[in-house]
Enzyme design. Sequence first.
Site, PDB file in Angstrom:
ATOM      1  N   CYS A  53       0.831  -1.208   0.000  1.00 25.66           N
ATOM      2  CA  CYS A  53       0.000   0.000   0.000  1.00 25.66           C
ATOM      3  C   CYS A  53       0.867   1.259   0.000  1.00 25.66           C
ATOM      4  CB  CYS A  53      -0.908  -0.012   1.227  1.00 25.66           C
ATOM      5  SG  CYS A  53      -1.770   1.541   1.470  1.00 25.66           S
ATOM      6  N   CYS A  56       0.309   3.277   3.465  1.00 26.20           N
ATOM      7  CA  CYS A  56       0.665   2.752   4.796  1.00 26.20           C
ATOM      8  C   CYS A  56       1.983   3.371   5.290  1.00 26.20           C
ATOM      9  CB  CYS A  56       0.790   1.232   4.740  1.00 26.20           C
ATOM     10  SG  CYS A  56      -0.781   0.360   4.962  1.00 26.20           S
ATOM     11  N   ASN A  78       0.109  15.512  -3.009  1.00 26.79           N
ATOM     12  CA  ASN A  78      -0.245  14.519  -4.016  1.00 26.79           C
ATOM     13  C   ASN A  78       0.865  14.426  -5.063  1.00 26.79           C
ATOM     14  OD1 ASN A  78      -1.566  13.092  -6.209  1.00 26.79           O
ATOM     15  ND2 ASN A  78      -3.504  13.588  -5.206  1.00 26.79           N
ATOM     16  N   HIS A 116      -4.550   0.476   7.792  1.00 23.40           N
ATOM     17  CA  HIS A 116      -5.003   0.224   6.425  1.00 23.40           C
ATOM     18  C   HIS A 116      -6.463  -0.243   6.380  1.00 23.40           C
ATOM     19  CE1 HIS A 116      -4.245  -0.816   2.190  1.00 23.40           C
ATOM     20  NE2 HIS A 116      -5.017  -1.868   2.403  1.00 23.40           N
ATOM     21  N   ASN A 154     -13.292  10.147  -1.433  1.00 29.94           N
ATOM     22  CA  ASN A 154     -13.815   9.243  -2.433  1.00 29.94           C
ATOM     23  C   ASN A 154     -13.663   7.866  -1.824  1.00 29.94           C
ATOM     24  OD1 ASN A 154     -14.818   9.730  -4.917  1.00 29.94           O
ATOM     25  ND2 ASN A 154     -12.841   9.733  -5.948  1.00 29.94           N
ATOM     26  N   GLY A 160     -14.493   4.752  -7.804  1.00 26.56           N
ATOM     27  CA  GLY A 160     -13.223   4.999  -8.499  1.00 26.56           C
ATOM     28  C   GLY A 160     -12.069   5.284  -7.570  1.00 26.56           C
ATOM     29  N   SER A 162      -8.844   4.590  -5.693  1.00 28.13           N
ATOM     30  CA  SER A 162      -7.770   3.726  -6.164  1.00 28.13           C
ATOM     31  C   SER A 162      -7.118   2.907  -5.057  1.00 28.13           C
ATOM     32  CB  SER A 162      -6.708   4.568  -6.861  1.00 28.13           C
ATOM     33  OG  SER A 162      -6.127   5.464  -5.932  1.00 28.13           O
ATOM     34  N   HIS A 165      -6.913   2.016   1.549  1.00 29.56           N
ATOM     35  CA  HIS A 165      -6.439   2.641   2.791  1.00 29.56           C
ATOM     36  C   HIS A 165      -7.233   3.947   2.993  1.00 29.56           C
ATOM     37  CE1 HIS A 165      -2.924   3.214   5.695  1.00 29.56           C
ATOM     38  NE2 HIS A 165      -3.770   4.201   5.929  1.00 29.56           N
ATOM     39  N   HIS A 167      -8.581   7.352   3.214  1.00 32.20           N
ATOM     40  CA  HIS A 167      -7.923   8.642   3.004  1.00 32.20           C
ATOM     41  C   HIS A 167      -8.880   9.635   2.354  1.00 32.20           C
ATOM     42  CE1 HIS A 167      -7.635   6.650  -0.909  1.00 32.20           C
ATOM     43  NE2 HIS A 167      -7.534   7.838  -1.453  1.00 32.20           N
ATOM     44  N   GLN A 169      -8.865  13.763   0.357  1.00 35.57           N
ATOM     45  CA  GLN A 169      -8.005  14.617  -0.447  1.00 35.57           C
ATOM     46  C   GLN A 169      -8.374  16.074  -0.224  1.00 35.57           C
ATOM     47  OE1 GLN A 169      -6.950  13.575  -4.453  1.00 35.57           O
ATOM     48  NE2 GLN A 169      -8.190  11.723  -4.382  1.00 35.57           N
ATOM     49  N   LYS A 313     -27.214   3.155  -8.271  1.00 37.25           N
ATOM     50  CA  LYS A 313     -27.939   4.037  -9.181  1.00 37.25           C
ATOM     51  C   LYS A 313     -26.986   4.495 -10.280  1.00 37.25           C
ATOM     52  CE  LYS A 313     -30.241   8.458  -9.568  1.00 37.25           C
ATOM     53  NZ  LYS A 313     -31.232   7.904 -10.510  1.00 37.25           N
TER      54      LYS A 313
HETATM   55  P1  H2U Z   1      -8.304   8.316  -4.762  1.00 38.35           P
HETATM   56  O1  H2U Z   1      -8.737   8.931  -3.462  1.00 38.35           O
HETATM   57  O2  H2U Z   1      -9.234   8.671  -5.881  1.00 38.35           O
HETATM   58  O3  H2U Z   1      -8.055   6.871  -4.652  1.00 38.35           O
HETATM   59  O4  H2U Z   1      -6.891   8.962  -5.132  1.00 38.35           O
HETATM   60  C1  H2U Z   1      -5.742   8.785  -4.363  1.00 38.35           C
HETATM   61  C2  H2U Z   1      -4.773   9.916  -4.679  1.00 38.35           C
HETATM   62  O5  H2U Z   1      -3.469   9.537  -4.268  1.00 38.35           O
HETATM   63  C3  H2U Z   1      -4.693  10.226  -6.157  1.00 38.35           C
HETATM   64  O6  H2U Z   1      -5.040  11.590  -6.338  1.00 38.35           O
HETATM   65  C4  H2U Z   1      -2.533  10.032  -5.174  1.00 38.35           C
HETATM   66  C5  H2U Z   1      -3.230   9.977  -6.516  1.00 38.35           C
HETATM   67  O7  H2U Z   1      -2.738  10.980  -7.367  1.00 38.35           O
HETATM   68  N1  H2U Z   1      -1.313   9.194  -5.108  1.00 38.35           N
HETATM   69  C6  H2U Z   1      -0.127   9.765  -4.683  1.00 38.35           C
HETATM   70  O8  H2U Z   1      -0.075  10.978  -4.428  1.00 38.35           O
HETATM   71  N2  H2U Z   1       0.991   8.986  -4.546  1.00 38.35           N
HETATM   72  C7  H2U Z   1       1.051   7.658  -4.861  1.00 38.35           C
HETATM   73  O9  H2U Z   1       2.049   7.015  -4.674  1.00 38.35           O
HETATM   74  C8  H2U Z   1      -0.152   7.020  -5.475  1.00 38.35           C
HETATM   75  C9  H2U Z   1      -1.423   7.817  -5.475  1.00 38.35           C
HETATM   76 ZN    ZN Z   2      -2.348   1.030   3.714  1.00 36.95          ZN
END
Ligand code: H2U
Ligand code: ZN
Length: 348
Positions: A53, A56, A78, A116, A154, A160, A162, A165, A167, A169, A313
Site C-alpha cells: 500500500c 501505509c 499529491n 489500512h 472518495n 473509483g 484507487s 487505505h 484517506h 483529499q 444508481k
Molecule cells: P483516490 O482517493 O481517488 O483513490 O486517489 C488517491 C490519490 O493519491 C490520487 O489523487 C494520489 C493519486 O494521485 N497518489 C499519490 O499521491 N501517490 C502515490 O504514490 C499514489 C497515489
Molecule cells: Zn495502507
Amino acid sequence: MKVGKTLQEFAHRRFNPLTGEWVLVSPHRTKRPWLGQQEPAKEPARNSYEPDCYLCPGNLRASGQRNPSYTSTFVFENDFPALTGSSFQGNEPFSNLFRSEPVTGECRVVCFSPRHDLTLAEMKPEEIKRVIDVLAEQTSELGQRYRWVQVFENKGSLMGCSNPHPHGQIWASTSLPNQPAKEEKSQKNYYRLHGKKLLLRYGEEEMAAGERVVMANSDWIVIVPFWAVWPFETLLIPRKAVSRLPDLTNRQRENLADILKRLLTRYDNLFQTSFPYSMGWHGAPFGKKDTRFHWQLHAHFYPPLLRSATVKKFMVGYEMLAEPQRDITPEQAASQLRAQSEKHYRHR
Ligand code: H2U
Ligand code: ZN
C-alpha cells in the site's frame, strides 16, 4: 415543511435552492422489476498493514518518496496533482466560444490513520476528531493563498477510489469551481432577501418537520435533503451559524466526530457493506470579498448504492441528457436510515 400525500405517490419535480436545479421524483416506480446487473458483494478481509500500500506508514509511494512511520492523521503533497503552482501567463487566444483561463493550486492526500483497515466509521471518536482538526488546519493554511479549498473523500472502488487505505483529499485552487460557485450565488441572494443564512433556516425547518432528519445532536443535523438526487444522499449542517471548518469550536468538533461516526455506521449497516460514497465539505470561499455572513458550512454525502451492496444508481440517459431522477423519495430514504442500528454490523 412536511410533504403532502401526493408527493409520496405522484411524479413531481423538486427544487434545489443551493444550486438552482430541479430533480424529477417518481415514487410510483419503486415497484418496477429489476433485471440489471447484480455485482457480487466482495468484502475482502483487510490487514491493518499492507506492504504494497502506498499510503501505509513506512511504505514507498509512486514518486519514490517514503512515508514516515506516522502514528496518527498524515498529510502529504499529491504525487500526481491536478492543480500545480504554475499555469500559463498572459492571454491565450480568446473569443466567446473559446474561453480559457489560468488556474493554479495544490493537491494533498490525507491518510486518516496509519491503519489500512480502519474506515472513519470504525475509528474512535477521538481519532475522528483528530482528522477534523487536521482538515480545519489545512483549510485555514491553504485559504490564505487560494480562493477555494475543497476537502473531499472518495470511498470504495465503486466510486473509483484507487486505494482502500482510508484517506481523503484536499484540492485548493485560485478559482471558484462550478458547484461552490452556484452555492455562493444562491446563499448570497438568500441572505440579501431574508437576512438569514439559507442553510441555517433550512436546517431549522427540517428539524421542525422531522421526516427527512436522519439524526441530530446538540450541534449538528443530518438530513436527506428535500431535493436529494442520490438515493441515500445526505446533508450535514451545523445548527448554529458557522462559515468554515476552522471556525468550529472544540465542542462542535467533538460533536461532529460523534455524528460522523454514527452516520457512517448507519450507512455501513444499511446494506451490510463498507458503504461507498463521495463526500466533501463546502465552506465560505476565501478572498477579498467577505462571504462569511451568507455562507453556512456543510458537507454533502453522495453514495451511489440504491438497493443492495451491489445495485447502484446509474446517472445515465435521462439524467445525463435532461435532469436527475429518483424513485424512492427522500422521506423514504431518511426513514430507512433512521431504522438502522448505530452499532456497526462488523462488531455485532
Ligand atoms: P483516490 O482517493 O481517488 O483513490 O486517489 C488517491 C490519490 O493519491 C490520487 O489523487 C494520489 C493519486 O494521485 N497518489 C499519490 O499521491 N501517490 C502515490 O504514490 C499514489 C497515489
Ligand atoms: Zn495502507
